[in-house]
Design a protein around this motif. Structure first.
Motif, short mmCIF file in Angstrom:
data_model
loop_
_atom_site.label_atom_id
_atom_site.label_comp_id
_atom_site.label_asym_id
_atom_site.label_seq_id
_atom_site.Cartn_x
_atom_site.Cartn_y
_atom_site.Cartn_z
N SER A 211 0.77 -6.89 80.33
CA SER A 211 0.44 -7.57 81.58
C SER A 211 1.20 -8.89 81.72
CB SER A 211 -1.07 -7.83 81.66
OG SER A 211 -1.80 -6.63 81.62
N MET A 212 1.29 -9.63 80.64
CA MET A 212 2.03 -10.89 80.68
C MET A 212 3.51 -10.65 80.97
SD MET A 212 0.17 -13.60 80.28
CE MET A 212 -1.44 -14.12 79.70
N MET A 213 4.07 -9.60 80.38
CA MET A 213 5.48 -9.29 80.60
C MET A 213 5.75 -8.95 82.06
SD MET A 213 6.44 -7.02 77.24
CE MET A 213 8.04 -6.65 77.92
N VAL A 214 4.78 -8.37 82.74
CA VAL A 214 4.95 -7.99 84.14
C VAL A 214 4.65 -9.16 85.06
CG1 VAL A 214 4.07 -6.50 85.99
CG2 VAL A 214 4.44 -5.56 83.69
N ILE A 215 3.57 -9.87 84.78
CA ILE A 215 3.05 -10.83 85.75
C ILE A 215 3.80 -12.15 85.76
CG2 ILE A 215 1.30 -12.14 84.46
CD1 ILE A 215 -0.64 -11.29 86.76
N PHE A 216 4.37 -12.57 84.65
CA PHE A 216 5.07 -13.84 84.63
C PHE A 216 6.34 -13.83 85.49
CE2 PHE A 216 2.27 -15.55 81.47
CZ PHE A 216 2.42 -16.92 81.59
N PRO A 217 7.22 -12.83 85.35
CA PRO A 217 8.39 -12.82 86.25
C PRO A 217 8.00 -12.69 87.71
CG PRO A 217 8.69 -11.32 84.40
CD PRO A 217 7.27 -11.74 84.38
N VAL A 218 6.97 -11.89 88.01
CA VAL A 218 6.59 -11.67 89.40
C VAL A 218 6.04 -12.94 90.04
CG1 VAL A 218 4.97 -10.42 90.88
CG2 VAL A 218 6.18 -9.21 89.09
N THR A 219 5.28 -13.73 89.28
CA THR A 219 4.67 -14.93 89.85
C THR A 219 5.60 -16.14 89.84
OG1 THR A 219 3.64 -15.35 87.70
CG2 THR A 219 2.31 -14.22 89.36
N PHE A 220 6.36 -16.32 88.76
CA PHE A 220 7.22 -17.51 88.67
C PHE A 220 8.51 -17.35 89.46
CE2 PHE A 220 4.39 -18.55 85.22
CZ PHE A 220 4.33 -19.93 85.25
N LEU A 221 9.04 -16.13 89.56
CA LEU A 221 10.25 -15.91 90.36
C LEU A 221 9.84 -15.62 91.80
CD1 LEU A 221 12.39 -13.76 87.90
CD2 LEU A 221 12.51 -16.22 88.34
#
Length: 289
Positions: A211-221
């Motif tokens: 989940s962290m691998m998916v959600i961090f790029p989606v939210t920060f980028l």
């Protein structure tokens, strides 16, 4: 000295012989004499499982940490960390940041849905759910409905902190409510991704890691922190087509008193797409796991 008398074994045997087992037709008449309860509808079953999710919070109130302390920390940290550098003052930056950080925080909270699903699977609770005469997706929908309440709590907390440090939505209460409603719809659709991971992966740690691998790029980028016009062209292409960017822009403009038709349509479209695609995969895994 007196002694108490007790029944003998012969008396017990006699009582047992006096018992006559009912006949099969008598049992059938007894059972058929009462109407069977109606099967619960889809909405009723889903709400029941949603209430079950809320009862978990009642018994383990520490679960509210991620919708209270975490949002407060996010608002204060990013506002005072980037406000002066990016906008010249905190009061100006909070007008741009708060709707975006609201979207980011709620979207990040959605991943705990998958953790809850995986935890119940590990405990064997879902084995019982699968045997119940209910609408099959009800347990999953119930998880998501229960989490919607958590998203509302997080939104209220963040907006309250924002108002205290200077956020003033030009759209008033109506714009804020519309923005939060759109965010809740998107979060409900987005959460189906995590129910899929909760069923697919073997442990809570695996669900959290993926989940962290998916959600961090989606939210920060996205355009949560800055305007993407200052980014390189190749990065702008990703940011401008990011679902979180569409939702953040729609919420930001709704709270500013505008009506961004295109961004609202994109946000609702992404919500429906997530629910249809990942909801179908979730139910396939749920039926076969």
């Amino acid at each position: 000295m007196t002694t108490a008398t007790t029944g003998t074994g012969t008396d017990k045997d006699t009582a047992a012989l006096d018992f006559v087992a009912p006949k099969a037709d008598e049992l059938a008449a007894l059972l058929a004499g009462h109407e069977r309860p109606q099967r619960p509808g889809a909405l009723s079953a889903s709400l029941t499982f949603g209430w079950r999710a809320m009862l978990k919070i009642k018994h383990v109130p520490e679960q509210l940490f991620d919708v209270t302390a975490f949002p407060i920390m996010m608002v204060l940290m990013y506002t005072y960390l980037f406000g002066g550098a990016l906008a010249g003052s905190v009061s100006e930056y909070i007008q741009f940041l708060l709707p975006g950080i609201l979207v980011m925080s709620v979207v990040m909270i959605t991943m705990y849905t998958g953790v809850s699903v995986n935890n119940d699977i590990d405990k064997g609770v879902f084995d019982r759910f699968r045997t119940l005469p209910i609408w099959r997706p009800a347990p999953m929908v119930g998880y998501l409905l229960g989490d919607v309440v958590r998203y509302v709590i997080a939104s209220v907390v963040m907006l309250s902190v924002g108002l205290l440090i200077g956020y003033r939505p030009a759209g008033g209460a109506a714009g804020v409510l519309l923005g939060v409603a759109l965010l809740l719809v998107f979060s409900f659709g987005f959460s189906w991704i995590w129910t899929m991971f909760g069923l697919l992966l073997r442990s809570e740690k695996s669900v959290m890691g993926v989940s962290m691998m998916v959600i961090f790029p989606v939210t920060f980028l996205s355009n949560v922190f800055v305007d993407p016009s200052t980014m390189p062209g190749w990065l702008q292409a990703f940011v401008n087509n990011n679902p979180v960017t569409h939702v953040a822009t729609a919420v930001r403009e709704l709270m500013a008193g505008e009506w961004p038709t295109a961004e609202i349509a994109w946000s609702l479209g992404w919500s429906v797409l997530f629910a249809l695609v990942f909801g179908a995969v979730t139910m396939r895994l749920y039926n076969r796991k």
